[in-house]
Design a protein around this motif. Structure first.
Motif, PDB file in Angstrom:
ATOM      1  N   UNK A  24      50.079  38.928  37.804  1.00 44.48           N
ATOM      2  CA  UNK A  24      50.255  40.297  38.114  1.00 44.48           C
ATOM      3  C   UNK A  24      49.159  40.851  39.325  1.00 44.48           C
ATOM      4  N   UNK A  25      48.102  40.630  39.221  1.00 43.82           N
ATOM      5  CA  UNK A  25      47.340  40.959  40.297  1.00 43.82           C
ATOM      6  C   UNK A  25      47.688  40.651  41.724  1.00 43.82           C
ATOM      7  N   UNK A  26      48.452  39.268  41.934  1.00 48.34           N
ATOM      8  CA  UNK A  26      49.014  38.892  43.049  1.00 48.34           C
ATOM      9  C   UNK A  26      50.021  40.010  43.373  1.00 48.34           C
ATOM     10  N   UNK A  27      51.319  39.856  42.336  1.00 42.83           N
ATOM     11  CA  UNK A  27      52.444  40.486  42.919  1.00 42.83           C
ATOM     12  C   UNK A  27      52.183  41.999  43.050  1.00 42.83           C
ATOM     13  N   UNK A  28      51.166  42.666  42.486  1.00 43.37           N
ATOM     14  CA  UNK A  28      50.964  44.001  42.696  1.00 43.37           C
ATOM     15  C   UNK A  28      50.036  44.239  43.745  1.00 43.37           C
ATOM     16  N   UNK A  29      49.483  43.456  44.532  1.00 37.99           N
ATOM     17  CA  UNK A  29      48.706  43.415  45.572  1.00 37.99           C
ATOM     18  C   UNK A  29      47.297  43.999  45.093  1.00 37.99           C
ATOM     19  N   UNK A  30      46.975  43.610  43.649  1.00 42.15           N
ATOM     20  CA  UNK A  30      45.867  43.881  43.391  1.00 42.15           C
ATOM     21  C   UNK A  30      45.639  45.418  42.576  1.00 42.15           C
ATOM     22  N   UNK A  31      46.845  46.015  42.559  1.00 39.95           N
ATOM     23  CA  UNK A  31      46.984  47.204  41.933  1.00 39.95           C
ATOM     24  C   UNK A  31      46.784  47.261  40.662  1.00 39.95           C
ATOM     25  N   UNK A  32      47.330  46.326  39.826  1.00 47.59           N
ATOM     26  CA  UNK A  32      47.045  46.294  38.478  1.00 47.59           C
ATOM     27  C   UNK A  32      46.348  44.926  38.129  1.00 47.59           C
ATOM     28  N   UNK A  33      45.124  45.175  37.403  1.00 46.80           N
ATOM     29  CA  UNK A  33      44.199  44.207  36.994  1.00 46.80           C
ATOM     30  C   UNK A  33      44.223  44.066  35.594  1.00 46.80           C
ATOM     31  N   UNK A  34      44.305  42.846  34.975  1.00 54.79           N
ATOM     32  CA  UNK A  34      44.272  42.492  33.494  1.00 54.79           C
ATOM     33  C   UNK A  34      43.202  41.824  33.037  1.00 54.79           C
ATOM     34  N   UNK A  35      42.291  42.284  32.222  1.00 55.37           N
ATOM     35  CA  UNK A  35      41.202  41.652  31.901  1.00 55.37           C
ATOM     36  C   UNK A  35      41.392  41.121  30.542  1.00 55.37           C
ATOM     37  N   UNK A  36      41.077  39.535  30.379  1.00 57.98           N
ATOM     38  CA  UNK A  36      41.353  39.077  29.160  1.00 57.98           C
ATOM     39  C   UNK A  36      40.161  39.066  28.282  1.00 57.98           C
ATOM     40  N   UNK A  37      40.241  39.341  26.955  1.00 60.80           N
ATOM     41  CA  UNK A  37      39.042  39.224  26.110  1.00 60.80           C
ATOM     42  C   UNK A  37      39.485  38.431  25.073  1.00 60.80           C
ATOM     43  N   UNK A  38      38.949  37.142  24.984  1.00 60.92           N
ATOM     44  CA  UNK A  38      39.268  36.223  24.117  1.00 60.92           C
ATOM     45  C   UNK A  38      38.491  36.253  22.810  1.00 60.92           C
ATOM     46  N   UNK A  39      38.892  35.532  21.960  1.00 61.23           N
ATOM     47  CA  UNK A  39      38.051  35.043  20.554  1.00 61.23           C
ATOM     48  C   UNK A  39      37.710  36.177  19.789  1.00 61.23           C
ATOM     49  N   UNK A  40      38.676  37.268  19.858  1.00 59.60           N
ATOM     50  CA  UNK A  40      38.414  38.458  19.343  1.00 59.60           C
ATOM     51  C   UNK A  40      37.351  39.402  19.460  1.00 59.60           C
TER      52      UNK A  40
END
Length: 333
Positions: free
Chosen positions: A55-71
């Motif tokens: 997503x970061x790649x195809x939006x040119x960095x305009x949308x960034x998703x931060x993964x928060x794992x392990x609850x």
């Protein structure tokens, strides 16, 4: 007194701000938190990271998703549908059937012995997906992609070659359909989220778990149980959803890029589910766990005792009947 040169410089600065202002604002990325109870090493979490990078790649960095794992954000698995809908978190990797208390249709794929293998699961999802999308929309969210867990097993402290031998066991289950299945075959089900499973095994509250090999590795089940029963009694999936308020604030171009990325990656993620099953089983056996083969008699007895659950589900969830009938017709059963 402002000189002519200073006046020209100020004028040029104002014009530049007027022209470049919208672009400057657009350059500020949209950051979205994604919550999952699964650990970093789980293949679903790895999938989410791959999707985030894409997503970061195809939006040119305009949308960034931060993964928060392990609850780590404090949400348990069953909390996620409401948390995303209420905007408490922008995105989540959601165990679908755990949300069936809010949307009964979300338990359709967990009807015992409805699906024999991952190819049949693809067919079921093709018929089922519109109803899942509608359910998500009712909770103010959009499904981006869905990925199954590997086939389900029963992991137990008890060694047995018949259902009678497993009768005294208390087994953790994740949803109502599997709960009803265990009751039907004589096993005592305990409905708890995954985060409570390991403490329950450690304390002796339960003596077994219904789950996949991937989760069994995550939970290091070899420290608590020894025997693996490849029952393949049901299928379970995860869906990665985004809050609709956040989604609707994205540009059409960003939405299309995220949707296209999800559609391209979903088949890759499904292949990873099959690989995770084989890898997980190999790991569990290497840690001393023993696979107990299910005899044809035992398997047929499980099917016979749970055969009424399909009809019961269709009556309890009327919208499912057309979809499930179409699926059964396609797989010729």
């Amino acid at each position: 007194m402002i000189t002519r040169r200073q006046f020209s410089a100020i004028t040029l600065s104002i014009v530049a701000l007027m022209v470049l202002g919208p672009f400057a604002r657009a350059a500020s990325p949209t950051r979205i938190d994604l919550s999952t109870v699964l650990p970093d090493g789980n293949f679903h979490t790895q999938n989410a990271k791959v999707y985030s990078e894409e997503v970061a790649k195809v939006t040119g960095g305009e949308v960034q998703i931060q993964i928060h794992s392990g609850g780590s954000l404090g949400f348990k698995g069953p909390d996620h549908l409401q948390a995303v809908g209420d905007g408490l978190v922008g995105m989540a990797d959601i165990h679908i059937s755990q949300q069936a208390g809010d949307e009964p249709i979300l338990a359709a794929e967990t009807i015992p012995f409805l699906v024999n293998d991952i190819k049949e699961l693809e067919i079921l999802h093709r018929h089922l997906r519109p109803l899942l999308d509608e359910a998500a929309a009712r909770h103010n969210q959009k499904i981006l992609y869905i990925v199954p867990w590997p086939a389900q097993y029963i992991f137990s402290k008890i060694k047995a070659d018949s259902l009678e031998g497993l009768k005294s066991s208390k087994v953790r289950v994740s949803d109502r359909n599997v709960q009803d299945m265990c009751t039907a075959i004589g096993i005592s089900p305990v409905l708890i989220p995954w985060v409570e499973t390991i403490p329950a095994l450690a304390s002796g509250t339960i003596s077994g778990v219904t789950t996949s090999t991937a989760s069994a590795v995550d939970g290091r089940l070899w420290e608590f149980v020894k025997y693996i029963y490849p029952t393949n009694h049901t299928w379970i999936s995860q869906m990665v959803n985004i809050n609709l308020d956040i989604w609707n604030k994205l540009s059409t171009t960003q939405q299309e890029a995220m949707t296209d990325a999800a559609q391209r990656l979903q088949p890759v993620f499904w292949d990873r589910a099959s690989q995770a099953d084989a890898e997980g089983l190999t790991k569990l056996k290497s840690m001393g766990m023993e696979v107990m083969l299910i005899s044809p008699t035992m398997r047929q007895e499980m099917r016979d005792r749970t055969s009424g659950q399909l009809e019961t589900f269709m009556k309890r969830v009327p919208p499912s009947k057309t979809v499930l009938d179409a699926y059964l017709m396609e797989v010729k059963r």
